[in-house]
Design a protein around this motif. Structure first.
Motif, PDB file in Angstrom:
ATOM      1  N   SER A 243       0.824  -1.218   0.000  1.00 48.10           N
ATOM      2  CA  SER A 243       0.000   0.000   0.000  1.00 48.10           C
ATOM      3  C   SER A 243       0.854   1.263   0.000  1.00 48.10           C
ATOM      4  CB  SER A 243      -0.965   0.007   1.191  1.00 48.10           C
ATOM      5  OG  SER A 243      -0.271   0.304   2.380  1.00 48.10           O
ATOM      6  N   PHE A 244       2.117   1.123   0.392  1.00 46.63           N
ATOM      7  CA  PHE A 244       3.020   2.285   0.361  1.00 46.63           C
ATOM      8  C   PHE A 244       3.834   2.341  -0.928  1.00 46.63           C
ATOM      9  CE2 PHE A 244       2.235   1.676   4.921  1.00 46.63           C
ATOM     10  CZ  PHE A 244       1.829   2.966   5.251  1.00 46.63           C
ATOM     11  N   GLY A 245       3.505   1.469  -1.876  1.00 40.76           N
ATOM     12  CA  GLY A 245       4.221   1.469  -3.153  1.00 40.76           C
ATOM     13  C   GLY A 245       5.609   0.868  -3.040  1.00 40.76           C
ATOM     14  N   VAL A 246       5.803   0.048  -2.024  1.00 35.57           N
ATOM     15  CA  VAL A 246       7.102  -0.578  -1.779  1.00 35.57           C
ATOM     16  C   VAL A 246       6.987  -2.062  -2.128  1.00 35.57           C
ATOM     17  CG1 VAL A 246       8.725  -1.168   0.091  1.00 35.57           C
ATOM     18  CG2 VAL A 246       7.677   1.103   0.020  1.00 35.57           C
ATOM     19  N   GLU A 247       8.066  -2.631  -2.673  1.00 36.52           N
ATOM     20  CA  GLU A 247       8.041  -4.065  -2.986  1.00 36.52           C
ATOM     21  C   GLU A 247       8.081  -4.864  -1.688  1.00 36.52           C
ATOM     22  OE1 GLU A 247      11.108  -4.721  -5.926  1.00 36.52           O
ATOM     23  OE2 GLU A 247       9.939  -3.637  -7.418  1.00 36.52           O
ATOM     24  N   CYS A 248       7.510  -6.085  -1.743  1.00 36.98           N
ATOM     25  CA  CYS A 248       7.434  -6.843  -0.499  1.00 36.98           C
ATOM     26  C   CYS A 248       8.121  -8.200  -0.632  1.00 36.98           C
ATOM     27  CB  CYS A 248       5.990  -7.005  -0.029  1.00 36.98           C
ATOM     28  SG  CYS A 248       4.983  -8.030  -1.094  1.00 36.98           S
ATOM     29  N   GLY A 249       8.717  -8.619   0.472  1.00 35.64           N
ATOM     30  CA  GLY A 249       9.403  -9.905   0.505  1.00 35.64           C
ATOM     31  C   GLY A 249       8.991 -10.700   1.732  1.00 35.64           C
TER      32      GLY A 249
END
Ligand code: DX5
Ligand code: ZN
Length: 228
Positions: free
Chosen positions: A115-121
């Motif tokens: 939701s913050f436009g950050v990629e997730c791992g």
């Protein structure tokens, strides 16, 4: 995510971990990483609860953000990371990775990162079966396989963890998640690490102890362990 297919030759990303850097001279460490030719930096966040060590929090990341254009690969080794996702995203992380073992609601945590436009791992300890990440493979940009017990740099890679990488390569299909490995990556282990099929290899102590960091990155990214 950046794609690293170099001509016909396969090349993986080397992500130096600042855990092994001198924190009193972090600008030099970031410059050394940039000059080495890679464009990732791995940021190990530890809370003293999920792992028996403490490193730094979002302020450190926001302070170093203006000093560097590197891809900030933030690895959260903290209990219930959902509480701090906003801060780590706003600090300037490009990808935020959380542990399955640390989250009460994995899906909610990954959604919040996105939701913050950050990629997730999503990451797992050596003792956690790879099946634990499988339900989330459609959502993640990165799967981080811990090849040592998280907490400290300079440990030996646990060879069995490479089977998890191979499994993730096998079942990837059309999905475009990156597979990363973290812990004990050095000149002696890189051949096996490379042939397991990883896309990203984190290297802390081996990177910072290398005299010629550019040659280290060039060779390690092609799976070559002879660093002389
Ligand atoms: C361990 C950290 C690793 C660590 C790797 O908990 O997640 O990123 O820095 O260090 P080396 O490369 O020294 O094993
Ligand atoms: Zn890490």
């Amino acid at each position: 995510m950046l794609c690293y297919i170099d001509g016909m030759e396969r090349s993986i990303i080397i992500a130096p971990s600042v855990l092994s850097a001198d924190f009193s001279d972090i600008r030099t460490a970031l410059e050394d990483i940039r000059l080495s030719g890679t464009n990732w930096v791995h940021l190990d966040v530890m809370d003293g609860v999920f792992v028996p060590n403490i490193t730094f929090g979002p302020k450190f990341i926001s302070d170093i953000r203006p000093c560097s254009d590197l891809f900030f690969d933030t690895h959260l080794m903290i209990e219930e990371p959902v509480r701090f996702i906003e801060q780590f995203a706003k600090a300037g992380s490009d990808c935020i990775t959380v542990h399955t073992e640390a989250c009460e609601d994995i899906r909610e945590t990954l959604d919040l990162i996105k939701s913050f436009g950050v990629e997730c791992g999503l990451s797992i300890r050596p003792s956690t079966p790879v099946e634990e990440v499988e339900p989330y493979l459609d959502m993640v940009d990165l799967v981080l396989i811990m090849s040592v017990n998280p907490g400290f740099g300079g440990q030996e890679l646990i060879p069995e963890t490479l089977n998890k990488v191979k499994r993730l390569v096998e079942i990837r299909g059309d999905r475009d998640y990156f597979i990363s490995i973290d812990g004990g990556v050095n000149a002696s282990t890189i051949t096996d690490v490379f042939s397991s099929g990883v896309d990203v290899a984190v290297a802390g102590s081996a990177f910072f102890s290398a005299k010629d960091k550019r040659s280290f990155v060039q060779k390690m990214s092609r799976g070559q362990g002879d660093l002389r």
